[in-house]
Scaffold this motif. Structure first.
Motif, PDB file in Angstrom:
ATOM      1  N   PRO A 169      24.799 -25.503  30.215  1.00 41.60           N
ATOM      2  CA  PRO A 169      24.178 -26.814  30.016  1.00 41.60           C
ATOM      3  C   PRO A 169      24.556 -27.832  31.079  1.00 41.60           C
ATOM      4  N   THR A 170      25.693 -27.660  31.734  1.00 44.38           N
ATOM      5  CA  THR A 170      26.078 -28.657  32.727  1.00 44.38           C
ATOM      6  C   THR A 170      25.407 -28.408  34.075  1.00 44.38           C
ATOM      7  N   LEU A 226      19.835 -24.630  30.272  1.00 40.07           N
ATOM      8  CA  LEU A 226      20.572 -25.375  29.256  1.00 40.07           C
ATOM      9  C   LEU A 226      21.295 -24.453  28.289  1.00 40.07           C
ATOM     10  N   LEU A 227      20.684 -23.288  28.023  1.00 40.58           N
ATOM     11  CA  LEU A 227      21.317 -22.382  27.069  1.00 40.58           C
ATOM     12  C   LEU A 227      22.500 -21.658  27.695  1.00 40.58           C
ATOM     13  N   VAL A 238      18.741 -31.776  35.933  1.00 41.50           N
ATOM     14  CA  VAL A 238      19.512 -31.028  34.938  1.00 41.50           C
ATOM     15  C   VAL A 238      19.883 -29.653  35.482  1.00 41.50           C
ATOM     16  N   TYR A 247      21.546 -33.582  25.976  1.00 39.78           N
ATOM     17  CA  TYR A 247      21.121 -32.228  26.294  1.00 39.78           C
ATOM     18  C   TYR A 247      20.202 -31.688  25.204  1.00 39.78           C
ATOM     19  N   ARG A 277      23.385 -25.839  19.646  1.00 39.88           N
ATOM     20  CA  ARG A 277      24.731 -25.759  20.208  1.00 39.88           C
ATOM     21  C   ARG A 277      24.969 -26.917  21.159  1.00 39.88           C
ATOM     22  N   LEU A 281      14.282 -24.705  32.600  1.00 39.08           N
ATOM     23  CA  LEU A 281      15.124 -25.737  31.990  1.00 39.08           C
ATOM     24  C   LEU A 281      15.842 -25.186  30.767  1.00 39.08           C
ATOM     25  N   ILE A 282      15.067 -24.512  29.899  1.00 38.29           N
ATOM     26  CA  ILE A 282      15.642 -24.025  28.648  1.00 38.29           C
ATOM     27  C   ILE A 282      16.715 -22.972  28.922  1.00 38.29           C
ATOM     28  N   MET A 309       6.752 -26.377  25.716  1.00 38.31           N
ATOM     29  CA  MET A 309       6.473 -24.936  25.778  1.00 38.31           C
ATOM     30  C   MET A 309       5.481 -24.534  24.687  1.00 38.31           C
ATOM     31  N   GLY A 324      10.549 -23.364  31.090  1.00 40.82           N
ATOM     32  CA  GLY A 324      11.328 -22.178  30.739  1.00 40.82           C
ATOM     33  C   GLY A 324      12.657 -22.144  31.486  1.00 40.82           C
TER      34      GLY A 324
END
Lengths: 292, 331
Positions: free
Chosen positions: A280-281, A276-277, A231, B125, B120, A272-273, B136, A270
């Motif tokens: 995301p791609t 993605l935020l 990802v 995803y 969003r 990853l998050i 987490m 973390g």
């Protein structure tokens, strides 16, 4: 500084294993838009194949590795044919849940066959440190890194230069158009699973050798991290998986060296998050416009 | 509320009261021993978790893989609140209510905090990011050793969840979710599942309703976690891993995404089945996962699809059948 360089090389080695596993995730996602949760278990199966072959025969490491890769490829294709193919036109969530079910199934199958206690992987690669200047590198670390890079190069050439590789790219671009161009879509999807599974198994064999243990749940955490790597780099993109794999391996090794170990997983998640935020791609992904 | 609906509510209230009375009688007669009572309590906790996840995944259409994280947040908040109130001299029921409300509020707030950025994203995803957030939460709980006991687990939680209060909390949760999904807000939520762009075009505030649905689902997951903590009286972060989220999702999928009654039946089946198969414990999870794959291949919409089970529905079907038989006799 020496410590940091040492960690950097360890990170590259761990990262290359993640990259190998991430390639399977990303190729399958690219072609049928499925997060193949069972991929971590294929990696585990690869490690068990290698363990079984190494215990029962005296074959050299390269032969053990290649045979387990082939067996894992067959397993991957069987899973695709039996569980995923009937659902090709079903909603995505059904496919995802099937993959989760398949992952549980393989884990528990291994649990029933091999029991929960870890098996010790035989020493397939002679262990002795090699000195490069002030840095010490283990043979296992070096072999892992070299093998991973060799297979990544082979994959790259295969996808770019050969006819089946072109077919794979065409199917992932547009399945229907590929079908109209006379590409055998089913065969191409199976081929993708075979290659992804073989690379995942290679990751599993190397992981098993690095940590000297093989156990039924060994696929979960590396599987999850490899997935994060896919990802991070941009899921569906082969260079993205390699980049993401090395990045996750580096971050993990370096944070393990300088921070309390229990935070390592939190840092990986973390990342990853945050990715993605923000995008995301993934790092290499292009933003897609929403179509009505 | 029209007459037919009122009738339905009264029938369901009577059925719920009868189930309650029936189980109470069986407990006092000794037919249901402590072991079976424990299973019944776990069934109800699973019902709360599954129906709340169904709101987010089935009705709102947002696949989440981090429900265990909200459950964990609720379980720990509720346990810590109850431990703090343990020696205050309050009756157990009041302590339970206060700690469950605290759990619901904190979990819902966590849900909002995660939902605003995460929602969003869509589809896969969203599934991934909720997975990440769920893990987490678990890692954070594991590392807040002073407050949560860390990996050693949290002990000394008062064991105040009994069959009676778990039963009525479950009934209340189902009632609230049922009313919500059949209200104006509920229709807005379902419209997002059906077609988000169309919903937005007709003036549904999609972001608001997505976060609302997500927060309510998280809040009730917290309540489920709280009851879990007060029944087991021991918490360990390991309980709330990714596999737990998957288990809850499997219940929702088996019952049918978008069917609350489906989740209830599936929770009953999937809690009893592993217990019944305990003597084959080695093959238990193997069969379970195999059944899951088969289910997805042959009936991916689950047992109920998006339909709800209702007594009225059974009666209507019976009447239709009877009329058909009558017509045939005449002819």
């Amino acid at each position: 500084m020496v410590l940091f360089l040492q960690q950097l090389i360890n990170g590259l080695s761990v990262g290359s294993i993640y990259a190998l596993i991430a390639l399977g995730y990303t190729m399958v996602y690219g072609i049928i838009k499925l997060i193949n949760f069972a991929h971590g278990e294929i990696m585990m199966a690869g490690a068990y194949f290698a363990f079984l072959i190494a215990v029962s025969t005296n074959l050299p490491f390269v032969a053990v590795m290649l045979i387990s890769m082939v067996l894992a490829a067959v397993l991957g294709v069987v899973i695709e044919r039996v569980a995923y193919k009937p659902l090709r036109n079903a909603p995505r969530i059904s496919l995802l849940i099937t993959a989760i079910g398949m992952s549980l199934f393989l884990q528990n199958l291994a649990l029933v066959i091999f029991r929960a206690d870890p098996k010790i992987m035989p020493t397939l690669i002679a262990k002795h440190p090699i000195n490069i200047g002030p840095i010490q590198v283990g043979t296992v670390t070096l072999t892992t890194l070299v093998l991973s890079i060799i297979f990544m190069v082979i994959l790259d050439v295969f996808v770019k230069k050969t006819k089946p590789g072109k077919a794979m790219r065409a199917v992932s671009e547009d399945k229907d158009a590929a079908l109209l161009m006379g590409i055998n879509v089913d065969k191409t999807i199976s081929l993708t699973f075979a290659i992804g599974s073989a690379l995942g198994a290679l990751g599993g064999v190397l992981y098993g050798i690095t940590y000297t243990q093989v156990y039924p749940t060994m696929g979960i955490l590396p599987g999850l991290k490899a997935f994060i790597a896919a990802v991070l780099g941009g899921i569906g993109l082969i260079p993205g998986a390699v980049l993401g794999g090395f990045a996750v391996g580096m971050v993990e090794t370096i944070s393990k060296a300088y921070l309390p170990t229990q935070w390592t997983d939190a840092i990986v998640f973390g990342i990853l998050i945050v990715v993605l935020l923000i995008k995301p791609t993934g790092i290499l992904g292009k933003n897609e416009k929403e179509k009505v | 509320m029209n007459r037919k609906m009122l009738k339905n509510y009264i029938i369901n209230l009577i059925v719920v009261a009868l189930i309650y009375a029936g189980i109470k009688v069986l407990i006092s007669a000794g037919v249901i021993n402590r072991y079976y009572e424990g299973i019944i309590i776990f069934i109800m906790i699973n019902i709360i978790l599954a129906t709340s996840l169904n709101l987010a995944t089935g009705f709102l259409g947002q696949l989440t893989l981090g429900h265990a994280g909200f459950m964990a947040a609720g379980a720990y908040v509720s346990a810590i609140t109850a431990i703090a109130l343990k020696n205050s001299g309050m009756p157990n029921l009041l302590i339970l209510i206060i700690s469950l409300i605290a759990a619901a509020i904190v979990s819902a707030l966590v849900g909002i905090a995660i939902g605003i950025p995460a929602l969003r994203l869509r589809g896969d995803y969203l599934a991934i990011i909720t997975l990440g957030f769920g893990e987490m939460i678990r890692v954070i709980i594991n590392n807040l050793r002073g407050l949560t006991g860390g990996a050693q687990g949290l002990t000394g939680i008062p064991r105040i969840a009994t069959f009676d209060n778990v039963f009525w909390v479950t009934a209340l949760v189902i009632l609230v979710l049922y009313r919500l999904t059949h209200s104006r807000q509920g229709r807005a939520i379902v419209s997002i599942r059906e077609d988000e762009i169309a919903a937005e075009a007709v003036g549904v505030k999609t972001t608001y309703f997505k976060v609302l649905g997500f927060a309510i689902a998280a809040g009730f997951a917290g309540v489920g976690g709280g009851l879990y903590a007060h029944y087991l009286a021991f918490l360990d972060p390991k309980i709330f891993g990714f596999m737990r989220s998957v288990e809850i999702l499997v219940i929702v999928v088996l019952g049918g995404m978008g069917s609350l009654t489906g989740s209830i039946f599936a929770a009953i089946i999937l809690t009893i089945l592993p217990e019944a198969l305990r003597s084959f414990s080695d093959y238990r999870m193997l069969l379970y996962s195999f059944a899951l794959v088969l289910m997805m291949i042959f009936r991916p919409i689950g047992m109920f699809g998006t339909k709800e089970f209702s007594w009225q529905g059974i009666y209507d079907r019976y009447k239709m059948l009877r009329d058909a038989v009558k017509r045939r006799e005449k002819a």
